[in-house]
Motif scaffolding. Structure first.
Motif, short mmCIF file in Angstrom:
data_model
loop_
_atom_site.label_atom_id
_atom_site.label_comp_id
_atom_site.label_asym_id
_atom_site.label_seq_id
_atom_site.Cartn_x
_atom_site.Cartn_y
_atom_site.Cartn_z
N LEU A 66 -27.13 -20.86 -7.99
CA LEU A 66 -26.11 -21.92 -7.37
C LEU A 66 -25.03 -22.38 -8.34
CD1 LEU A 66 -27.56 -24.14 -4.57
CD2 LEU A 66 -27.07 -21.62 -4.54
N ARG A 67 -25.39 -22.84 -9.63
CA ARG A 67 -24.52 -22.91 -10.67
C ARG A 67 -23.78 -21.86 -10.84
NH1 ARG A 67 -24.59 -27.02 -14.54
NH2 ARG A 67 -26.66 -27.45 -14.09
N GLU A 68 -23.94 -20.56 -10.84
CA GLU A 68 -23.21 -19.36 -11.41
C GLU A 68 -22.32 -18.95 -10.13
OE1 GLU A 68 -25.47 -20.33 -14.61
OE2 GLU A 68 -26.20 -19.79 -12.64
N ARG A 69 -22.87 -19.35 -8.91
CA ARG A 69 -22.03 -19.05 -7.66
C ARG A 69 -20.78 -19.98 -7.87
NH1 ARG A 69 -26.50 -18.54 -2.65
NH2 ARG A 69 -27.88 -17.44 -3.85
N VAL A 81 -18.73 -25.04 -4.02
CA VAL A 81 -19.08 -25.53 -2.64
C VAL A 81 -20.53 -26.34 -2.70
CG1 VAL A 81 -17.92 -23.84 -1.38
CG2 VAL A 81 -20.15 -23.31 -1.98
N TYR A 82 -21.15 -25.86 -4.19
CA TYR A 82 -22.36 -26.25 -4.14
C TYR A 82 -22.32 -27.70 -4.96
CZ TYR A 82 -23.83 -22.01 -2.37
OH TYR A 82 -24.08 -20.94 -1.48
N PRO A 83 -22.97 -28.84 -4.58
CA PRO A 83 -22.64 -30.28 -5.17
C PRO A 83 -23.76 -30.04 -6.50
CG PRO A 83 -23.72 -30.56 -3.33
CD PRO A 83 -23.29 -29.16 -3.15
N GLU A 84 -23.50 -30.90 -7.47
CA GLU A 84 -24.62 -31.04 -8.58
C GLU A 84 -24.45 -32.58 -8.66
OE1 GLU A 84 -25.65 -29.93 -13.04
OE2 GLU A 84 -23.58 -29.18 -12.25
N ARG A 85 -25.94 -33.07 -8.20
CA ARG A 85 -25.85 -34.68 -8.12
C ARG A 85 -27.08 -35.03 -9.20
NH1 ARG A 85 -24.71 -34.37 -2.06
NH2 ARG A 85 -26.02 -32.71 -2.24
N ALA A 86 -27.47 -36.36 -9.52
CA ALA A 86 -28.26 -36.71 -10.17
C ALA A 86 -29.56 -36.69 -9.22
CB ALA A 86 -28.10 -37.97 -10.98
N LEU A 87 -30.70 -36.51 -9.76
CA LEU A 87 -31.92 -36.75 -8.95
C LEU A 87 -32.01 -38.11 -8.52
CD1 LEU A 87 -34.34 -35.11 -7.65
CD2 LEU A 87 -35.51 -35.79 -9.61
N GLU A 88 -31.43 -39.26 -9.21
CA GLU A 88 -31.72 -40.35 -8.65
C GLU A 88 -30.61 -40.71 -7.66
OE1 GLU A 88 -33.14 -39.35 -12.40
OE2 GLU A 88 -30.88 -39.53 -11.84
N VAL A 113 -42.02 -32.10 -13.44
CA VAL A 113 -41.00 -31.50 -12.98
C VAL A 113 -39.85 -31.09 -13.98
CG1 VAL A 113 -38.93 -31.88 -11.27
CG2 VAL A 113 -41.13 -33.01 -10.76
N LEU A 114 -39.48 -29.88 -14.07
CA LEU A 114 -38.99 -29.44 -15.17
C LEU A 114 -37.49 -28.89 -14.56
CD1 LEU A 114 -41.25 -26.97 -16.75
CD2 LEU A 114 -40.75 -29.40 -17.55
N ASN A 115 -36.53 -28.81 -15.35
CA ASN A 115 -35.06 -28.40 -14.92
C ASN A 115 -34.88 -26.89 -15.65
OD1 ASN A 115 -34.32 -28.67 -17.69
ND2 ASN A 115 -32.98 -30.25 -17.46
N ARG A 116 -33.73 -26.13 -15.36
CA ARG A 116 -33.69 -24.92 -15.76
C ARG A 116 -34.02 -24.67 -17.13
NH1 ARG A 116 -27.84 -21.64 -15.82
NH2 ARG A 116 -28.23 -21.41 -13.44
N TRP A 117 -33.60 -25.83 -18.23
CA TRP A 117 -33.82 -25.57 -19.59
C TRP A 117 -35.05 -26.09 -20.23
CZ3 TRP A 117 -29.65 -27.99 -17.31
CH2 TRP A 117 -28.50 -27.30 -17.04
N TRP A 118 -36.12 -25.95 -19.18
CA TRP A 118 -37.65 -26.87 -19.54
C TRP A 118 -37.51 -28.03 -20.09
CZ3 TRP A 118 -37.22 -21.20 -19.71
CH2 TRP A 118 -38.21 -20.58 -19.03
N GLU A 119 -36.49 -28.83 -19.65
CA GLU A 119 -36.54 -30.24 -19.93
C GLU A 119 -37.41 -31.13 -18.83
OE1 GLU A 119 -32.32 -30.04 -22.27
OE2 GLU A 119 -32.42 -30.93 -20.29
N VAL A 120 -38.07 -31.88 -19.46
CA VAL A 120 -39.07 -32.80 -18.18
C VAL A 120 -38.18 -33.74 -17.67
CG1 VAL A 120 -41.07 -34.37 -18.03
CG2 VAL A 120 -41.12 -32.31 -19.81
N ASP A 244 -31.80 -26.62 -6.95
CA ASP A 244 -32.14 -25.25 -7.13
C ASP A 244 -32.58 -24.93 -8.38
OD1 ASP A 244 -31.40 -22.53 -6.16
OD2 ASP A 244 -29.90 -22.52 -7.87
N GLU A 245 -32.38 -25.69 -9.67
CA GLU A 245 -32.95 -25.59 -10.67
C GLU A 245 -34.18 -26.37 -11.17
OE1 GLU A 245 -28.47 -24.75 -12.79
OE2 GLU A 245 -29.45 -26.74 -13.27
#
Length: 276
Positions: A66-69, A81-88, A113-120, A244-245
């Motif tokens: 979705l980020r690349e779309r 068209v795809y929002p990017e919001r904080a998990l909070e 729970v990890l994000n795309r960059w293997w960050e916790v 998505d990530e």
């Protein structure tokens, strides 16, 4: 090709690179998307500007993250068209609560729970007990699991099957770079590949043991040894870049002895391995 760099490129070039990365011909992609091969060729060569609907249709069939779309939409002159919001964020509260439930219910076994960059992004109470002795700077947020695992001041000295586990993680990293074309992941790959390779590591991953049904992570914890395998899960219908990530990675004991050790390590556990 090693991934698709997306920033600073025309939309046609972006879509062509994604198509080539997915090993599809123009004929195959046009058939899947119900668009003429001629029109697809015009889009890729810049002779036609795709509508936002066409970018999204191609993105779906090319399995573009979705980020690349969003970036492809911008390259075509359209709004993301795809929002990017904080998990909070309030809009993600129900998903965040569900993720927290998954983590808590998995105790006494570790889960993150990890994000795309293997960050916790989050972890349950079983994780900290495994990190004793890790250098404090490696534990500072954002805590990166690849650095934590493979660094000589991280878990690497206590990983009893480090060559195989390192090969496994680097393969996963290569696959994610190919899937996303992410420059941050490329930088991370350069960094972790520069860490000293463990003794016994060759150019190819070592052969699995005949006793392994899955590849375990074998970790020394104090005077004990814990053998664990992992199951990764992702949201299959995410419409938000953040969601998505995300990946939930849950670790399970490979044997009864490891199950007992993990139960005793959980904060507040009794000698029998249950919480007080």
């Amino acid at each position: 090709m090693g991934g698709v760099p997306v920033r600073g490129r025309a939309v046609g070039e972006l879509l062509r690179r994604w198509r080539q990365e997915r090993r599809l011909s123009q004929l195959e992609l046009s058939a899947r998307c119900d668009v003429s091969t001629r029109h697809l060729s015009c889009i890729e060569t810049g002779r036609a500007r795709p509508s936002s609907e066409m970018v999204l249709r191609l993105g779906e069939h090319l399995q573009i993250p979705l980020r690349e779309r969003n970036e492809a939409l911008l390259a075509a002159g359209h709004a993301p068209v795809y929002p990017e919001r904080a998990l909070e964020a309030a809009a993600l509260a129900h998903v965040a609560a569900a993720l927290r439930l998954v983590l808590d219910r998995h105790e006494p076994y570790p889960a993150v729970v990890l994000n795309r960059w293997w960050e916790v992004v989050d972890a349950n109470a079983a994780v900290p007990a495994l990190l004793d002795g890790v250098a404090p700077d490696l534990l500072e947020p954002p805590l990166n699991v690849l650095r934590l695992t493979l660094h000589s001041r991280g878990l690497a000295p206590r990983l009893l099957n480090l060559p195989r586990w390192r090969a496994h993680l680097l393969l996963q990293l290569d696959r994610r770079i190919a899937a996303t074309g992410d420059d941050r992941l490329r930088s991370l790959r350069s960094e972790v590949r520069a860490y000293p390779a463990p003794a016994g590591e060759g150019p190819e991953p070592s052969e699995p043991s005949e006793h392994d049904t899955v590849l375990p992570m074998v970790l020394r914890v104090g005077e004990s040894t814990v053998s664990m395998f992992s199951i990764a899960a992702a949201l299959s219908t995410a419409g938000d870049v953040t969601l998505d990530e995300l990946t939930v990675e849950s670790f399970y004991p490979s044997d009864d002895a490891s199950a007992g050790v993990l139960a005793r390590l959980l904060p507040g556990a009794t000698a029998a391995g249950t919480r007080r």
